[in-house]
Design a protein around this motif. Structure first.
Motif, PDB file in Angstrom:
ATOM      1  N   LEU B   6       0.730  -1.349  -0.038  1.00  0.00           N
ATOM      2  CA  LEU B   6      -0.214  -0.500   0.366  1.00  0.00           C
ATOM      3  C   LEU B   6       0.743   1.020  -0.212  1.00  0.00           C
ATOM      4  O   LEU B   6       0.900   2.388  -0.941  1.00  0.00           O
ATOM      5  CB  LEU B   6      -0.782  -0.139   0.990  1.00  0.00           C
ATOM      6  N   GLU B   8       3.502   1.556  -1.696  1.00  0.00           N
ATOM      7  CA  GLU B   8       3.669   2.419  -2.388  1.00  0.00           C
ATOM      8  C   GLU B   8       2.882   2.854  -4.161  1.00  0.00           C
ATOM      9  O   GLU B   8       3.733   2.672  -5.440  1.00  0.00           O
ATOM     10  CB  GLU B   8       4.833   1.253  -3.251  1.00  0.00           C
ATOM     11  N   PHE B   9       1.507   2.508  -3.261  1.00  0.00           N
ATOM     12  CA  PHE B   9       0.431   2.637  -4.019  1.00  0.00           C
ATOM     13  C   PHE B   9       0.069   3.915  -4.676  1.00  0.00           C
ATOM     14  O   PHE B   9      -0.024   4.708  -3.604  1.00  0.00           O
ATOM     15  CB  PHE B   9      -0.474   1.580  -3.905  1.00  0.00           C
ATOM     16  N   LEU B  10       0.212   4.654  -6.015  1.00  0.00           N
ATOM     17  CA  LEU B  10      -0.123   5.798  -6.213  1.00  0.00           C
ATOM     18  C   LEU B  10      -1.250   6.259  -5.369  1.00  0.00           C
ATOM     19  O   LEU B  10      -0.953   7.953  -4.437  1.00  0.00           O
ATOM     20  CB  LEU B  10       0.753   6.441  -7.217  1.00  0.00           C
ATOM     21  N   PRO B  11      -2.153   6.136  -6.121  1.00  0.00           N
ATOM     22  CA  PRO B  11      -3.261   7.071  -5.343  1.00  0.00           C
ATOM     23  C   PRO B  11      -3.235   7.206  -3.661  1.00  0.00           C
ATOM     24  O   PRO B  11      -3.740   7.970  -3.326  1.00  0.00           O
ATOM     25  CB  PRO B  11      -5.252   5.861  -5.103  1.00  0.00           C
ATOM     26  N   TYR B  12      -3.144   5.573  -3.281  1.00  0.00           N
ATOM     27  CA  TYR B  12      -2.396   6.425  -1.624  1.00  0.00           C
ATOM     28  C   TYR B  12      -1.568   7.685  -1.272  1.00  0.00           C
ATOM     29  O   TYR B  12      -1.750   8.635   0.010  1.00  0.00           O
ATOM     30  CB  TYR B  12      -2.172   5.174  -1.187  1.00  0.00           C
ATOM     31  N   ARG B  13      -0.022   7.432  -2.069  1.00  0.00           N
ATOM     32  CA  ARG B  13       0.815   7.347  -1.082  1.00  0.00           C
ATOM     33  C   ARG B  13       0.519   9.775  -1.911  1.00  0.00           C
ATOM     34  O   ARG B  13       0.916  10.112  -1.058  1.00  0.00           O
ATOM     35  CB  ARG B  13       1.927   7.810  -2.004  1.00  0.00           C
ATOM     36  N   LEU B  14      -0.517   9.773  -2.942  1.00  0.00           N
ATOM     37  CA  LEU B  14      -1.048  10.923  -2.941  1.00  0.00           C
ATOM     38  C   LEU B  14      -2.034  11.500  -2.109  1.00  0.00           C
ATOM     39  O   LEU B  14      -1.711  13.350  -1.781  1.00  0.00           O
ATOM     40  CB  LEU B  14      -1.992  11.093  -4.604  1.00  0.00           C
ATOM     41  N   ALA B  15      -2.789  10.561  -2.334  1.00  0.00           N
ATOM     42  CA  ALA B  15      -3.824  11.085  -0.926  1.00  0.00           C
ATOM     43  C   ALA B  15      -3.048  11.421   0.788  1.00  0.00           C
ATOM     44  O   ALA B  15      -3.823  12.529   1.226  1.00  0.00           O
ATOM     45  CB  ALA B  15      -4.864   9.650  -0.187  1.00  0.00           C
ATOM     46  N   VAL B  16      -2.069  10.759   1.102  1.00  0.00           N
ATOM     47  CA  VAL B  16      -1.234  10.944   1.846  1.00  0.00           C
ATOM     48  C   VAL B  16      -0.581  12.064   2.176  1.00  0.00           C
ATOM     49  O   VAL B  16      -0.840  13.049   2.866  1.00  0.00           O
ATOM     50  CB  VAL B  16      -0.402  10.081   2.727  1.00  0.00           C
ATOM     51  N   ALA B  17      -0.170  12.992   1.316  1.00  0.00           N
ATOM     52  CA  ALA B  17       0.235  14.281   1.070  1.00  0.00           C
ATOM     53  C   ALA B  17       0.270  14.833   0.739  1.00  0.00           C
ATOM     54  O   ALA B  17       0.228  16.020   1.425  1.00  0.00           O
ATOM     55  CB  ALA B  17       1.951  13.624  -0.532  1.00  0.00           C
ATOM     56  N   ALA B  18      -1.305  14.628  -0.076  1.00  0.00           N
ATOM     57  CA  ALA B  18      -2.506  15.944  -0.146  1.00  0.00           C
ATOM     58  C   ALA B  18      -2.426  16.166   1.204  1.00  0.00           C
ATOM     59  O   ALA B  18      -3.197  17.808   1.758  1.00  0.00           O
ATOM     60  CB  ALA B  18      -3.420  15.632  -0.773  1.00  0.00           C
ATOM     61  N   ALA B 134       3.409  16.325 -12.999  1.00  0.00           N
ATOM     62  CA  ALA B 134       3.313  15.034 -13.105  1.00  0.00           C
ATOM     63  C   ALA B 134       1.956  15.958 -12.283  1.00  0.00           C
ATOM     64  O   ALA B 134       0.321  14.842 -12.559  1.00  0.00           O
ATOM     65  CB  ALA B 134       3.350  14.058 -11.884  1.00  0.00           C
ATOM     66  N   LEU B 138      -1.914  14.337 -14.581  1.00  0.00           N
ATOM     67  CA  LEU B 138      -2.703  13.308 -13.372  1.00  0.00           C
ATOM     68  C   LEU B 138      -4.309  14.294 -13.012  1.00  0.00           C
ATOM     69  O   LEU B 138      -5.694  13.587 -12.416  1.00  0.00           O
ATOM     70  CB  LEU B 138      -2.376  13.021 -12.069  1.00  0.00           C
TER      71      LEU B 138
END
Lengths: 141, 141
Positions: B6, B8-18, B134, B138
């Motif tokens: 999880l 390394e999963f892009l949707p997850y990482r984006l959500a966390v950073a955002a 990016a 996206l």
DNA sequence: TGACATCGGTTGCATTTGTAACTAATTGAC
DNA sequence: GTCAATTAGTTACAAATGCAACCGATGTCA
């Protein structure tokens, strides 16, 4: 009047991109498997870790304990997850997927991998690397 | 068992950073000015555009019309925004900031600019460029 | 041992958000 | 012009989220 543009403001842009990407992925699985994003996160962690406490899930999913508690309850109701007592500490509950949960996990993972591949395919290699570095630097810890 | 992570999963990482970045910015202004994120977005757009319809705000803030409607109502109650009739179309309302709203805008923008600068300062130049590319690719177009 | 702080986890309540239905004004087909 | 379809915006209700209080179990320190 200022020259500030919301559309170039990083917190805003990140939120917009994150929401677009999340929605896109959620559309792939939410209707089909009837699980929410918090539930997906718990499922993903339990699928790869095998077993975990709720406490560990909060760290591994970046969700607070209330959200984890509710996601766990939802997955349990759906028959995807089971709890068993932790002999070492009666406050804790060991969580793991049921066979049905494991099957659901096995069915979703290919979708997640396809999503990841599709997203990366939309980015030129340098954007990919930059995004990766930026997300790491901007995330907590 | 799969090697899916999880983390390394892009949707997850984006959500966390955002979410981390948004919270960080919100901490700067929400207590001090008592406005929410949707309200900040409306304020930011009206501050730079001067006047807009709610309909235009939905596009410029990437929020649905209900969220815009509530943010506008909140800003109006707080005395930061005023409505006036649109002579050309009685369904629409022209929205703009009051003097107090303009002062609040003028006070928040430096914070936003400082935030943006602080975030960019945390990223090496190639990550900055990659992130920029990016996020554009996206986000919905 | 006992008193108290802390931890894992759940629940209740208030706030926020999403969905759908609704009102009022305008447009467009005829 | 008339009337159905569309548009701008609000409201009502349901689902999701956050916060604080809470409960039982464990750790700590005397």
């Amino acid at each position: 009047m200022s020259n500030f543009a919301l559309s170039e403001f990083l917190p805003y842009r990140l939120a917009v991109a994150a929401s677009a990407v999340s929605d896109r992925f959620a559309r792939l699985y939410s209707a089909r498997f009837g699980i929410s994003i918090p539930e997906w996160r718990v499922l993903a962690v339990l699928g790869s870790f095998g077993t975990a406490h709720a406490r560990q899930l909060t760290a591994l999913t970046t969700m607070d304990k209330v959200k984890v508690s509710r996601a766990v309850a939802g997955l349990e109701t759906a028959g995807l997850l089971k709890r068993r007592a932790d002999a070492a500490d009666a406050r804790r509950t060991l969580l793991s997927l049921t066979p049905k949960g494991a099957r659901t996990y096995a069915a979703i993972i290919p979708l997640a991998e396809a999503m990841q591949a599709a997203l990366l395919a939309e980015l030129p290699p340098d954007a990919r690397a930059g995004l990766d570095a930026a997300l790491t630097l901007l995330s907590p810890r």
